[in-house]
Design a protein around this motif. Sequence first.
Motif, PDB file in Angstrom:
ATOM      1  N   GLU A   1     -82.992  54.971  54.665  1.00 24.24           N
ATOM      2  CA  GLU A   1     -81.714  55.686  54.843  1.00 24.24           C
ATOM      3  C   GLU A   1     -80.956  55.173  56.067  1.00 24.24           C
ATOM      4  O   GLU A   1     -79.744  54.991  56.024  1.00 24.24           O
ATOM      5  N   VAL A   2     -81.708  54.947  57.133  1.00 23.62           N
ATOM      6  CA  VAL A   2     -81.067  54.453  58.367  1.00 23.62           C
ATOM      7  C   VAL A   2     -80.509  53.047  58.138  1.00 23.62           C
ATOM      8  O   VAL A   2     -79.351  52.762  58.483  1.00 23.62           O
ATOM      9  N   ILE A   3     -81.335  52.196  57.556  1.00 21.01           N
ATOM     10  CA  ILE A   3     -80.905  50.804  57.343  1.00 21.01           C
ATOM     11  C   ILE A   3     -79.702  50.767  56.390  1.00 21.01           C
ATOM     12  O   ILE A   3     -78.790  49.954  56.548  1.00 21.01           O
ATOM     13  N   ASP A   4     -79.698  51.660  55.425  1.00 19.31           N
ATOM     14  CA  ASP A   4     -78.578  51.712  54.485  1.00 19.31           C
ATOM     15  C   ASP A   4     -77.327  52.342  55.098  1.00 19.31           C
ATOM     16  O   ASP A   4     -76.215  52.110  54.631  1.00 19.31           O
ATOM     17  N   ALA A   5     -77.529  53.156  56.117  1.00 17.64           N
ATOM     18  CA  ALA A   5     -76.368  53.781  56.771  1.00 17.64           C
ATOM     19  C   ALA A   5     -75.704  52.814  57.754  1.00 17.64           C
ATOM     20  O   ALA A   5     -74.521  52.956  58.074  1.00 17.64           O
ATOM     21  N   TYR A   6     -76.469  51.838  58.188  1.00 22.97           N
ATOM     22  CA  TYR A   6     -75.976  50.922  59.224  1.00 22.97           C
ATOM     23  C   TYR A   6     -74.637  50.255  58.870  1.00 22.97           C
ATOM     24  O   TYR A   6     -73.729  50.213  59.709  1.00 22.97           O
ATOM     25  N   PRO A   7     -74.461  49.722  57.656  1.00 28.43           N
ATOM     26  CA  PRO A   7     -73.188  49.039  57.378  1.00 28.43           C
ATOM     27  C   PRO A   7     -71.969  49.939  57.582  1.00 28.43           C
ATOM     28  O   PRO A   7     -70.932  49.474  58.070  1.00 28.43           O
ATOM     29  N   ALA A   8     -72.103  51.199  57.246  1.00 31.99           N
ATOM     30  CA  ALA A   8     -70.962  52.108  57.435  1.00 31.99           C
ATOM     31  C   ALA A   8     -70.728  52.371  58.920  1.00 31.99           C
ATOM     32  O   ALA A   8     -69.574  52.462  59.367  1.00 31.99           O
ATOM     33  N   TRP A   9     -71.817  52.477  59.696  1.00 33.12           N
ATOM     34  CA  TRP A   9     -71.640  52.663  61.151  1.00 33.12           C
ATOM     35  C   TRP A   9     -70.942  51.446  61.744  1.00 33.12           C
ATOM     36  O   TRP A   9     -70.050  51.565  62.581  1.00 33.12           O
ATOM     37  N   TYR A  10     -71.402  50.289  61.294  1.00 30.23           N
ATOM     38  CA  TYR A  10     -70.800  49.053  61.787  1.00 30.23           C
ATOM     39  C   TYR A  10     -69.321  48.984  61.395  1.00 30.23           C
ATOM     40  O   TYR A  10     -68.456  48.686  62.234  1.00 30.23           O
TER      41      TYR A  10
ATOM     42  N   LEU B   1     -82.819  44.945  62.104  1.00 29.17           N
ATOM     43  CA  LEU B   1     -83.136  46.371  62.198  1.00 29.17           C
ATOM     44  C   LEU B   1     -84.161  46.767  61.132  1.00 29.17           C
ATOM     45  O   LEU B   1     -85.019  47.630  61.369  1.00 29.17           O
ATOM     46  N   ALA B   2     -84.089  46.124  59.992  1.00 28.84           N
ATOM     47  CA  ALA B   2     -85.085  46.392  58.948  1.00 28.84           C
ATOM     48  C   ALA B   2     -86.471  45.944  59.421  1.00 28.84           C
ATOM     49  O   ALA B   2     -87.482  46.602  59.131  1.00 28.84           O
TER      50      ALA B   2
ATOM     51  N   VAL C   1     -81.190  52.952  67.870  1.00 28.70           N
ATOM     52  CA  VAL C   1     -81.105  51.494  68.051  1.00 28.70           C
ATOM     53  C   VAL C   1     -80.067  50.931  67.076  1.00 28.70           C
ATOM     54  O   VAL C   1     -79.226  50.099  67.448  1.00 28.70           O
ATOM     55  N   ALA C   2     -80.110  51.426  65.843  1.00 31.49           N
ATOM     56  CA  ALA C   2     -79.164  50.939  64.828  1.00 31.49           C
ATOM     57  C   ALA C   2     -77.732  51.290  65.218  1.00 31.49           C
ATOM     58  O   ALA C   2     -76.819  50.466  65.065  1.00 31.49           O
ATOM     59  N   GLU C   3     -77.530  52.485  65.754  1.00 33.71           N
ATOM     60  CA  GLU C   3     -76.176  52.879  66.184  1.00 33.71           C
ATOM     61  C   GLU C   3     -75.688  51.996  67.332  1.00 33.71           C
ATOM     62  O   GLU C   3     -74.537  51.560  67.351  1.00 33.71           O
TER      63      GLU C   3
ATOM     64  N   TYR D   1     -89.519  59.061  66.208  1.00 32.44           N
ATOM     65  CA  TYR D   1     -89.568  57.616  65.924  1.00 32.44           C
ATOM     66  C   TYR D   1     -88.475  57.218  64.940  1.00 32.44           C
ATOM     67  O   TYR D   1     -87.853  56.167  65.083  1.00 32.44           O
ATOM     68  N   LEU D   2     -88.224  58.068  63.984  1.00 31.89           N
ATOM     69  CA  LEU D   2     -87.097  57.837  63.077  1.00 31.89           C
ATOM     70  C   LEU D   2     -85.783  57.924  63.859  1.00 31.89           C
ATOM     71  O   LEU D   2     -84.872  57.110  63.667  1.00 31.89           O
ATOM     72  N   ALA D   3     -85.726  58.900  64.759  1.00 37.58           N
ATOM     73  CA  ALA D   3     -84.512  59.063  65.568  1.00 37.58           C
ATOM     74  C   ALA D   3     -84.291  57.857  66.474  1.00 37.58           C
ATOM     75  O   ALA D   3     -83.156  57.423  66.684  1.00 37.58           O
TER      76      ALA D   3
END
Length: 505
Positions: free
Chosen positions: A329-338, A300-301, A228-230, A221-223
């Motif tokens: 962690e995922v939500i915080d990683a999103y800006p860098a992926w974007y 996404l949050a 989705v965020a990616e 579920y985390l994955a």
Amino acid sequence: MPAPVTFRFDNSYARELPGFYVRWQPAAVPSPQLLFFNRELADELGLDAAALDGPEGAAVFAGNTVPEGAEPLAQAYAGHQFGGFSPQLGDGRALLLGEVIDRQGRRRDIAFKGSGRTPFSRGGDGKAAIGPMLREVLIGEAMHALGIPTTRALAVAATGEAVYRERPLPGAVLTRVAASHLRVGTFQFFAARNDLERLRQLADYAIARHDPDLAGTPDRYLALLRRVAERQAALIAQWMNVGFIHGVMNTDNMTISGETIDYGPCAFMEAFDPQAVFSSIDHGGRYAWGNQPLIARWNLARLAETLLPLIAEDDGEPAAARAVAHATEVIDAYPAWYAAALLEGQRAKLGLASAATGDEEADRALAEDWLKLLHGHGIDFTLAWRRLADAAEGNEQPLRALFDAPQDPDAWLARWRARCEAEDGASPAGGERAARMRRVNPWVIPRNHRVEEALAAATEDEDLEPFERLLAALRRPWEEVPGHERYAEPAPAALTAGYQTFCGT
Ligand code: AMP
Ligand code: MG
């Protein structure tokens, strides 16, 4: 009697997710007429395009003949609209007919929009007018041609019935094809009801459909949240790089699949302005071009919140705190992926082939300063990029001509040329670079004045020719096709300044 048209439906949503929808039939309409049929897409879906491209297809795509194997249903979902939560939205004017497996083995939803009232309609009439439905065709096909993940229109059928907005308008039903119609809002519907069982069922269904490699894995579920965020990071970066403004990025309009969905008040930017917003209902500019990456993260949050109880079960004790930390962690990683996806796209648009020769921060600054230059001088976003390709071949005049004074872009161009030379070394790659740039910087986008012109002709004069000509141009966005010049021209500034888009409800 001709043989009935077959779709070879395989309806996993209806079969596996009882309690997630209401079975419902499309409304019968007086006089179906096919306005648009997407033969290429029909072929891709393994449908009998010849059989559907006529009166039989009109009856099917207007909702009068429900094809064999279809199990029409209205999906339940919730959603944050402009930041406010509605625990129940759902398909108020849409129906999922079913799913087919396309020629490449992909499962695709086939759904109606404008097919009449459902139990989710609230005050709405469940109908759609031909203008907004043809608009969805134009923008969706343009996005597809631009290589941007999107739902697509299979058909638009006029109903022969008036729908009442500010005035009576000719009605239509759109048939839409999607990787799925699962939305952030679908998860919110069950989370809002604390229905953990159905939430898990939904998450497992989404995984089976979009991320089958995660099925049965311990942290799935985390994955899923991460996937989705990616996907959204990549999607929004693509939007940003073509100047697309979705206009209504509510959580019910954000897919789990990563496809763009629900072309309502969307528009493409003309003169570059990060604050650009066209939607008549977006008073605060919440969904302005420049806000889209932030809004995606916010949405996404909201998805992450719905998944917390499932993530917590995976995590063991003390579950809740750890689940929050992992989702965060995922939500915080999103800006860098974007940011990485955006920069990758910008480098390609700038004609830079290799990341290796360029410092990331320097390239980011080069792209940002280019955009500042366009903003400062009110330059057309699409044309500027396109003419930069000419400049790569040594022909700077067309680009300079966009500016009040031809020397305006001097300083920036010098930096850009230096960066290109650093990459090329001794052998300048002007022609090759220009060709590459023309494959990522479109010549034709769906410009607002051309879209409006085509829709007005279809609505007011029953003249589909402007729509068809525009569609043909949008399907070849990269080529400077003789005869398509008018579709590459910016709108008069006064027109853009006063331009408003409407939700088409
Ligand atoms: P949208 O803005 O198109 O994403 O729709 C938001 C919500 O309003 C969804 O639940 C739609 O089903 C519903 N809705 C929009 N237009 C209509 C309509 N004409 N009749 C009934 N429901 C509608
Ligand atoms: Mg919607």
